[in-house]
Design a protein around this motif. Sequence first.
Motif, short mmCIF file in Angstrom:
data_model
loop_
_atom_site.label_atom_id
_atom_site.label_comp_id
_atom_site.label_asym_id
_atom_site.label_seq_id
_atom_site.Cartn_x
_atom_site.Cartn_y
_atom_site.Cartn_z
N ALA A 110 0.81 -1.22 0.00
CA ALA A 110 0.00 0.00 0.00
C ALA A 110 0.84 1.28 0.00
N TRP A 111 2.15 1.17 0.15
CA TRP A 111 3.00 2.34 0.27
C TRP A 111 2.98 3.24 -0.98
N PRO A 112 3.08 2.72 -2.22
CA PRO A 112 3.08 3.63 -3.38
C PRO A 112 1.84 4.51 -3.46
N ALA A 113 0.65 3.93 -3.26
CA ALA A 113 -0.58 4.73 -3.32
C ALA A 113 -0.64 5.71 -2.16
N TYR A 114 -0.19 5.29 -0.98
CA TYR A 114 -0.17 6.18 0.18
C TYR A 114 0.74 7.38 -0.10
N PHE A 115 1.92 7.10 -0.64
CA PHE A 115 2.86 8.17 -0.94
C PHE A 115 2.26 9.16 -1.93
N ALA A 116 1.62 8.64 -2.97
CA ALA A 116 1.04 9.52 -3.99
C ALA A 116 -0.08 10.38 -3.42
N GLU A 117 -0.94 9.78 -2.60
CA GLU A 117 -2.14 10.49 -2.14
C GLU A 117 -1.90 11.32 -0.87
N GLN A 118 -1.12 10.78 0.05
CA GLN A 118 -0.94 11.46 1.34
C GLN A 118 0.26 12.40 1.37
N VAL A 119 1.25 12.13 0.53
CA VAL A 119 2.46 12.97 0.53
C VAL A 119 2.45 13.93 -0.66
N VAL A 120 2.25 13.41 -1.86
CA VAL A 120 2.37 14.23 -3.06
C VAL A 120 1.09 15.01 -3.38
N ARG A 121 -0.08 14.40 -3.23
CA ARG A 121 -1.33 15.07 -3.59
C ARG A 121 -1.49 16.44 -2.92
N PRO A 122 -1.25 16.55 -1.61
CA PRO A 122 -1.38 17.87 -0.98
C PRO A 122 -0.41 18.90 -1.56
N LEU A 123 0.77 18.45 -1.98
CA LEU A 123 1.75 19.37 -2.57
C LEU A 123 1.32 19.78 -3.97
N TRP A 124 0.77 18.86 -4.70
CA TRP A 124 0.24 19.17 -6.03
C TRP A 124 -0.86 20.23 -5.91
N ASN A 125 -1.70 20.07 -4.91
CA ASN A 125 -2.80 21.03 -4.71
C ASN A 125 -2.29 22.42 -4.33
N ARG A 126 -1.08 22.48 -3.76
CA ARG A 126 -0.49 23.77 -3.41
C ARG A 126 0.24 24.42 -4.58
N GLY A 127 0.31 23.71 -5.71
CA GLY A 127 0.91 24.29 -6.90
C GLY A 127 2.26 23.74 -7.29
N TYR A 128 2.80 22.79 -6.54
CA TYR A 128 4.06 22.16 -6.93
C TYR A 128 3.82 21.25 -8.13
N ARG A 129 4.67 21.38 -9.14
CA ARG A 129 4.57 20.53 -10.32
C ARG A 129 5.84 19.72 -10.55
N GLY A 130 6.78 19.85 -9.64
CA GLY A 130 8.01 19.07 -9.69
C GLY A 130 8.29 18.49 -8.32
N PHE A 131 8.84 17.26 -8.28
CA PHE A 131 9.08 16.57 -7.01
C PHE A 131 10.46 15.93 -7.03
N PHE A 132 11.25 16.28 -6.01
CA PHE A 132 12.60 15.76 -5.85
C PHE A 132 12.54 14.59 -4.88
N LEU A 133 12.71 13.37 -5.39
CA LEU A 133 12.59 12.17 -4.58
C LEU A 133 13.92 11.84 -3.93
N ASP A 134 13.98 12.00 -2.61
CA ASP A 134 15.21 11.80 -1.86
C ASP A 134 15.17 10.49 -1.10
N THR A 135 16.30 10.12 -0.50
CA THR A 135 16.48 8.94 0.36
C THR A 135 16.03 7.65 -0.34
N LEU A 136 16.37 7.51 -1.60
CA LEU A 136 15.97 6.32 -2.35
C LEU A 136 16.75 5.08 -1.96
N ASP A 137 17.86 5.24 -1.28
CA ASP A 137 18.65 4.06 -0.92
C ASP A 137 18.78 3.88 0.59
#
Length: 277
Positions: A110-137
């Motif tokens: 469930a993590w990918p959908a959670y990340f998209a909806e709970q982390v990224v969606r609110p930022l998208w709604n604030r006007g962010y159109r670019g996302f820097f994905l950190d701590t991938l390793d």
Amino acid sequence: MGRRGKASIWFLLVLWGVSPHLLARPLTVAFYYGKHPAVRELADFDLVVVDPDSDFTPVHYPRSRAHWIAYVSVGEVTPNRGYYDLFPKSWILGDDPDWNSEIIDQTSPAWPAYFAEQVVRPLWNRGYRGFFLDTLDSWRKVVTDPQEQERQQLGLVRLIVTLHRKFPQAQIVLNRGFELLPKVHSLVNAVVVESVFQGWNQKDKIYYAVSAQDTQWLLGQIDAIRRQYRLPVIVLDYCDPQNPDCALQDVSALRRAGVIPYVSDGLLQVINPLTLR
């Protein structure tokens, strides 16, 4: 800069909607994680990565020339993040004491959908159109079994695919993620590589010169990214703000390497205009 380098920058300009006339000068990028971004100063850069937990919201600055990118941590979570209280603790693999954070299990279905909806969606709604994905390793700090490591990588691939599917117009920038690129390079728009010549040790709170061996390995990775995937590469190095010669020499070295440079302090709290010159 070689032919491939110019093609990569053209690609980035088009994707971000930056005017093509900027090809006449180097593309500029800044990273700033302070609580109160100096918008006027940062707007001199073409692309700006900021911590979205600051008081900055892009929709409040519709005429800004800069393209604002939100920092988002994929592999770790800290209690100060707004979504932390909703975060299932069963998804935690371990701790990262250097950053007072918890490491996330990327295999949780469930993590990918959670990340998209709970982390990224609110930022998208604030006007962010670019996302820097950190701590991938970050999972590498606690996962040693080769089969489990492969599962972690596949989980990250699913997350990036999910993010692209839900936000097809979003510009996705990876922090390294070299092992993921064979599967996701067509879904991302640029790659950031940290500490190529100069780095920051968060545990010991010291700046350091990267070893020649590590630098050469990273330059090899950068060359492969540009050659195989034709993606722009941004390098983020770290120098003590009290040592301006370090940043000056580092920016020159990075430009010679054909990358988009930015040099800042270890916690990205200082705006360095050096790359604007």
